[in-house]
Design an enzyme around this catalytic site. Structure first.
Site, PDB file in Angstrom:
ATOM      1  N   ARG A   1      22.051  -8.951 -23.781  1.00 41.66           N
ATOM      2  CA  ARG A   1      22.745  -7.672 -23.988  1.00 41.66           C
ATOM      3  C   ARG A   1      24.208  -7.791 -24.439  1.00 41.66           C
ATOM      4  O   ARG A   1      24.634  -7.039 -25.316  1.00 41.66           O
ATOM      5  CB  ARG A   1      22.625  -6.783 -22.748  1.00 41.66           C
ATOM      6  CG  ARG A   1      21.158  -6.463 -22.396  1.00 41.66           C
ATOM      7  CD  ARG A   1      21.013  -5.422 -21.303  1.00 41.66           C
ATOM      8  NE  ARG A   1      21.381  -4.104 -21.775  1.00 41.66           N
ATOM      9  CZ  ARG A   1      22.521  -3.518 -21.561  1.00 41.66           C
ATOM     10  NH1 ARG A   1      23.443  -4.086 -20.813  1.00 41.66           N
ATOM     11  NH2 ARG A   1      22.771  -2.337 -22.079  1.00 41.66           N
TER      12      ARG A   1
ATOM     13  N   GLY B   1      17.511   7.617 -21.105  1.00 41.07           N
ATOM     14  CA  GLY B   1      18.751   7.143 -21.695  1.00 41.07           C
ATOM     15  C   GLY B   1      19.922   7.419 -20.774  1.00 41.07           C
ATOM     16  O   GLY B   1      21.070   7.406 -21.206  1.00 41.07           O
TER      17      GLY B   1
ATOM     18  N   TYR C   1      24.210  -6.037 -27.941  1.00 41.31           N
ATOM     19  CA  TYR C   1      24.681  -4.643 -27.908  1.00 41.31           C
ATOM     20  C   TYR C   1      26.171  -4.533 -27.565  1.00 41.31           C
ATOM     21  O   TYR C   1      26.639  -3.443 -27.259  1.00 41.31           O
ATOM     22  CB  TYR C   1      23.912  -3.844 -26.850  1.00 41.31           C
ATOM     23  CG  TYR C   1      22.407  -3.883 -26.944  1.00 41.31           C
ATOM     24  CD1 TYR C   1      21.742  -3.398 -28.073  1.00 41.31           C
ATOM     25  CD2 TYR C   1      21.647  -4.364 -25.881  1.00 41.31           C
ATOM     26  CE1 TYR C   1      20.356  -3.411 -28.123  1.00 41.31           C
ATOM     27  CE2 TYR C   1      20.261  -4.372 -25.932  1.00 41.31           C
ATOM     28  CZ  TYR C   1      19.623  -3.896 -27.059  1.00 41.31           C
ATOM     29  OH  TYR C   1      18.255  -3.896 -27.105  1.00 41.31           O
TER      30      TYR C   1
ATOM     31  N   CYS D   1      23.617 -22.921 -28.518  1.00 40.28           N
ATOM     32  CA  CYS D   1      24.424 -23.466 -29.603  1.00 40.28           C
ATOM     33  C   CYS D   1      24.616 -22.482 -30.741  1.00 40.28           C
ATOM     34  O   CYS D   1      24.069 -22.632 -31.840  1.00 40.28           O
ATOM     35  CB  CYS D   1      23.855 -24.799 -30.054  1.00 40.28           C
ATOM     36  SG  CYS D   1      24.216 -26.020 -28.780  1.00 40.28           S
TER      37      CYS D   1
HETATM   38  C1  LIG Z   1      13.294   2.451 -23.822  1.00 40.90           C
HETATM   39  C2  LIG Z   1      12.714   3.775 -23.597  1.00 40.90           C
HETATM   40  C3  LIG Z   1      13.075   4.510 -22.463  1.00 40.90           C
HETATM   41  C4  LIG Z   1      14.050   4.042 -21.432  1.00 40.90           C
HETATM   42  O1  LIG Z   1      15.381   4.051 -21.839  1.00 40.90           O
HETATM   43  P1  LIG Z   1      16.513   3.705 -20.783  1.00 40.90           P
HETATM   44  O2  LIG Z   1      17.773   3.792 -21.553  1.00 40.90           O
HETATM   45  O3  LIG Z   1      16.251   2.332 -20.270  1.00 40.90           O
HETATM   46  O4  LIG Z   1      16.427   4.703 -19.688  1.00 40.90           O
HETATM   47  C5  LIG Z   1      12.449   5.737 -22.287  1.00 40.90           C
HETATM   48  N1  LIG Z   1      11.552   6.214 -23.174  1.00 40.90           N
HETATM   49  C6  LIG Z   1      11.191   5.527 -24.272  1.00 40.90           C
HETATM   50  C7  LIG Z   1      10.184   6.100 -25.190  1.00 40.90           C
HETATM   51  C8  LIG Z   1      11.756   4.284 -24.520  1.00 40.90           C
HETATM   52  O5  LIG Z   1      11.411   3.610 -25.618  1.00 40.90           O
END
Ligand SMILES: *Cc1c(COP(=O)(O)O)cnc(C)c1O
Length: 411
Positions: free
Chosen positions: A308, A227, A312, A338
Site C-alpha cells: 500500500r 469505501g 497508493y 530490490c
Molecule cells: C473493494 C470493494 C469494497 C470495499 O472497499 P473498502 O474501501 O475496503 O471498504 C466494497 N465493494 C466493492 C464492490 C469492492 O470492490
C-alpha cells in the site's frame, strides 16, 4: 494503538512476544477489533433493516471469514474463488453477494449455479443472463452515478469512462433489457471508491440509487457500497460512521415509505472492518546512516508483503515495538526488495537497534491479500489474537512453496 507501560500490545499480548513465538515477518490480527468495528457499524444504523457484507478481498484468511460469519455479517465477493471461500467458511448462500467486474458470463453463471446473490455491472452480461435465466434468478445491478469520491486516483471508480458499474446515463438501456427479458431486479448498488471521508458523498450516492429505484418495482434491498475511510494516523479524518448511520437510516426510512415497502439497506465495507485490527510485525535487519541527514531502518519485509505505501502512497503508522520509551529519532523505514521500497520517510520513532520489532499499523486490509513472492521471498505467517490467545492461522511459506507450481522441462 494499545500500550501498557513499556509494552506495545496487540489484543492484550505484547507484540514482541508474538514475534518471538511465531517469527517475523508476521501479520497479526486482533479479533476483538474486528468485532467492535462490526458492532459499531451495525449500531450506527437504526429503525431500518440494515445488513453488512464484508468485502473480503481486503483479507481472505478463512478464520477472518469464519469470525465475521459468526458475528452475523454477510460477504461481498469479487471472484468465483472468493465465493467458494465464503461457502467454505460457512456463510449461507444468500448472504454472499458476487460483485465481479470484467468477468466472462461463464463465471457469473457458475456463481448463479452456486446459489449466491449476483451483482451485474455490464449491459451485455445483463442481457445474456436475462436470456438464459429470465425471471428465475433475481439480480442486483451496479450503477455508476459518477460521484467522484475517495482518496488516491487508483481507488476511485466513478469517472465517466470507468470500467465499474452501469452508467446512470444508460438507464434507458437497462430498462429495455430488463423488460425484454423479464429480469427480476432485486437491488441497485453502487461503490464509488475507497477512503471516502465525507458523509455527503454517501448521501449523494444513496439519492442516486433512490432515483434509479423508481424503474424497478420488485426491489428487496439497496446496497450503497463502501469505501469508509479509517484513520491512518493520529488526528486523521475518518468517515463519521455514527453520523452516516443516523442520516442514511432516516433517509432510507422515508424512501421505503415512498416506495411502499420495507426494503433492506446493505453496505459492504472491507477496510472499515479489518484494517485497524491488523499489524505487520517485521524485524529491523539493518540501521544505515546515509551521507545525508537520514537514518534508514531496513526491515525483513517489503512491498512484497505490504504494497500500500508504494502502490497508493498510503500512510501506515510505524512503531518500534521493542522500545517504546526514551529518546526518539527520525527514521526512514525501508523494505528489502530490490527497487525503491519505502514504508515511510522521516518517521519519529523511539531509538531503533538491529533486531528490534517494527510494527506497521492498519495492516489488516489489503496487506496479506495483496502480498506476493517478488524477489523470491516467502510470504509472511498470519496470527489471530482471539480471546486473549495468539494462534497461527497461516504458516510461513518455505522454500518448496516457491517451486510448488513450477514445471521443469528438458533443456
Ligand atoms: C473493494 C470493494 C469494497 C470495499 O472497499 P473498502 O474501501 O475496503 O471498504 C466494497 N465493494 C466493492 C464492490 C469492492 O470492490
Amino acid at each position: 494503538m494499545e500500550s501498557n507501560g513499556n509494552q506495545f500490545l496487540i489484543g492484550g499480548i505484547p507484540a514482541v512476544q508474538i514475534a518471538e513465538e511465531f517469527g517475523t515477518p508476521v501479520y497479526v490480527y486482533n479479533a476483538d477489533k474486528i468485532e467492535s468495528q462490526y458492532k459499531r457499524l451495525v449500531s450506527a444504523f437504526s429503525g431500518i433493516t440494515f445488513k453488512v457484507k464484508y468485502a473480503c478481498k481486503a483479507n481472505t484468511n478463512i478464520n477472518i471469514l469464519r469470525l465475521l460469519n459468526k458475528l452475523g455479517c454477510g460477504l461481498d465477493t469479487v471472484s468465483i474463488n472468493e465465493v467458494k471461500l465464503g461457502l467454505l467458511a460457512g456463510f449461507p448462500k444468500q448472504e454472499i453477494v458476487f460483485t465481479p467486474n470484467s468477468v466472462a458470463i461463464s463465471e457469473v453463471i457458475e456463481a448463479a449455479e452456486l446459489g449466491v446473490r449476483l451483482n451485474i455491472d455490464n449491459l451485455n452480461i445483463l442481457e445474456q443472463f436475462g436470456k438464459k435465466y429470465g425471471r428465475s434468478i433475481p439480480v442486483c445491478i451496479r450503477i455508476n452515478p459518477h460521484i467522484v469520491a475517495g482518496g488516491n486516483k487508483k481507488i476511485q471508480t466513478a469517472h465517466l469512462d470507468s470500467k465499474f458499474g452501469i452508467s446512470i446515463h444508460q438507464m434507458d438501456k437497462v430498462v429495455k433489457i430488463v423488460t425484454e427479458n423479464n429480469i427480476h431486479i432485486e437491488s441497485v448498488h453502487l461503490h464509488s471508491g475507497s477512503d471516502i471521508k465525507d458523509v455527503e458523498s454517501f448521501i449523494q450516492g444513496l439519492d442516486a440509487l433512490f432515483e434509479v429505484s423508481k424503474h424497478f418495482k420488485d426491489l428487496r434491498y439497496i446496497d450503497f457500497g463502501s469505501g469508509f475511510k479509517v484513520p491512518y494516523k493520529k488526528g486523521d479524518i475518518e468517515t463519521n460512521i455514527e453520523e452516516l448511520g443516523a442520516r442514511l437510516s432516516e433517509k432510507f426510512q422515508a424512501f421505503c415509505k415512498n416506495y411502499g415497502r420495507e426494503l433492506e439497506l446493505w453496505c459492504e465495507p472491507g477496510k472499515f472492518l479489518v484494517s485497524e485490527s491488523g499489524f505487520l510485525l517485521a524485524t529491523a535487519s539493518v540501521i544505515k546512516e546515509t551521507a545525508a541527514e537520514t537514518t534508514i531502518v531496513g526491515v525483513n519485509s517489503g512491498l512484497n508483503h505490504l504494497i500500500r505505501p508504494m502502490m497508493y502512497d498510503a500512510y501506515h503508522e510505524i512503531v518500534n515495538a521493542s522500545n517504546t520509551t526514551g529518546a526518539t529519532h527520525a527514521y526512514s523505514v525501508v523494505g528489502n526488495i530490490c527497487e525503491t521500497d519505502t514504508f515511510g520517510v522521516n518517521r519519529t520513532m523511539h531509538e531503533v537497534h538491529e533486531g528490534d520489532i517494527i510494527a506497521f499499523l492498519n495492516a489488516g486490509a489489503y496487506g496479506f491479500s495483496m502480498s506476493s513472492n517478488y524477489n523470491s521471498r516467502f510470504r509472511p505467517a498470519e496470527v489471530l489474537v482471539y480471546k486473549g490467545k495468539a494462534q497461527l492461522i497461516r504458516k510461513r511459506e518455505v522454500f518448496e512453496d516457491l517451486l510448488a507450481k513450477q514445471v521443469e522441462v528438458e533443456l
